[in-house]
Design a protein around this motif. Structure first.
Motif, PDB file in Angstrom:
ATOM      1  N   UNK A 176      32.594  49.988  47.105  1.00  0.00           N
ATOM      2  CA  UNK A 176      32.680  48.520  47.181  1.00  0.00           C
ATOM      3  C   UNK A 176      31.281  47.902  47.193  1.00  0.00           C
ATOM      4  N   UNK A 177      30.353  48.557  47.867  1.00  0.00           N
ATOM      5  CA  UNK A 177      28.970  48.058  47.891  1.00  0.00           C
ATOM      6  C   UNK A 177      28.379  48.127  46.480  1.00  0.00           C
ATOM      7  N   UNK A 183      35.014  34.702  49.200  1.00  0.00           N
ATOM      8  CA  UNK A 183      33.606  34.778  48.781  1.00  0.00           C
ATOM      9  C   UNK A 183      33.350  36.185  48.252  1.00  0.00           C
ATOM     10  N   UNK A 184      32.979  36.313  46.976  1.00  0.00           N
ATOM     11  CA  UNK A 184      32.783  37.657  46.414  1.00  0.00           C
ATOM     12  C   UNK A 184      31.497  38.315  46.913  1.00  0.00           C
ATOM     13  N   UNK A 185      31.581  39.628  47.070  1.00  0.00           N
ATOM     14  CA  UNK A 185      30.379  40.405  47.361  1.00  0.00           C
ATOM     15  C   UNK A 185      29.821  40.849  46.017  1.00  0.00           C
ATOM     16  N   UNK A 230      24.803  56.271  44.997  1.00  0.00           N
ATOM     17  CA  UNK A 230      25.964  56.485  45.854  1.00  0.00           C
ATOM     18  C   UNK A 230      25.528  57.010  47.224  1.00  0.00           C
ATOM     19  N   UNK A 231      24.539  57.874  47.264  1.00  0.00           N
ATOM     20  CA  UNK A 231      24.067  58.422  48.542  1.00  0.00           C
ATOM     21  C   UNK A 231      23.439  57.342  49.412  1.00  0.00           C
ATOM     22  N   UNK A 232      22.644  56.442  48.798  1.00  0.00           N
ATOM     23  CA  UNK A 232      22.063  55.339  49.563  1.00  0.00           C
ATOM     24  C   UNK A 232      23.158  54.417  50.093  1.00  0.00           C
ATOM     25  N   UNK A 233      24.138  54.110  49.269  1.00  0.00           N
ATOM     26  CA  UNK A 233      25.248  53.252  49.701  1.00  0.00           C
ATOM     27  C   UNK A 233      26.009  53.912  50.849  1.00  0.00           C
TER      28      UNK A 233
END
Length: 141
Positions: A104-105, A116-118, A126-129
């Motif tokens: 989702x991030x 309100x959209x992100x 992906x690892x940082x998220x």
């Protein structure tokens, strides 16, 4: 003579009122007894203070500070998006939730927290998220 009698009565009434109020002073003996008997209120620590030495907290916070997350989110207060503490309260810290929230991030979305959209963050690995999401889920109250 007529003026001195009402004036004397007024002064007497004022002195009586001041004496009845007690002046707000306590003797050192009674103040020490009250201080010793009263338990100290528990100091409420913030989520940030609670986790400041946790490696997940440190790594995730570094990555969040390097991103644009703080323009829409705060730890304990809603701005544009939900607070991190609200997200942590909604989702358990499981690997399935970490993977789902990391997507989702990266991909962005709308509807889970209002209209309100992100925005998407396609440049985020992906690892940082996942590190960021683990940090957020750590902040459960």
């Amino acid at each position: 003579m007529k003026i001195t009698k009402p004036l004397s009565l007024g002064m007497l009434a004022l002195a009586g009122l001041a004496f009845a109020c007690g002046g707000g002073e306590k003797s050192s003996e009674s103040a020490a007894t009250e201080t010793a008997a009263a338990p100290e209120p528990a100091k409420e620590i913030s989520l940030e203070e609670k986790y400041q030495d946790d490696p997940i907290y440190i790594k995730g916070l570094e990555k969040i500070k390097a991103s644009d997350c703080q323009s829409c989110h705060m730890v304990e207060r809603k701005i544009v998006g939900p607070s991190y503490a609200d997200v942590a309260a909604k989702y358990e810290s499981t690997e399935e939730n970490v993977a789902m929230l990391a997507q989702k991030v990266i991909n962005g979305g709308v509807g889970n927290w209002g209209e309100v959209p992100m925005p998407a963050h396609p440049g985020l690995s992906e690892e940082d998220a996942k590190d960021m999401v683990r940090y957020v889920l750590l902040l459960k109250k």
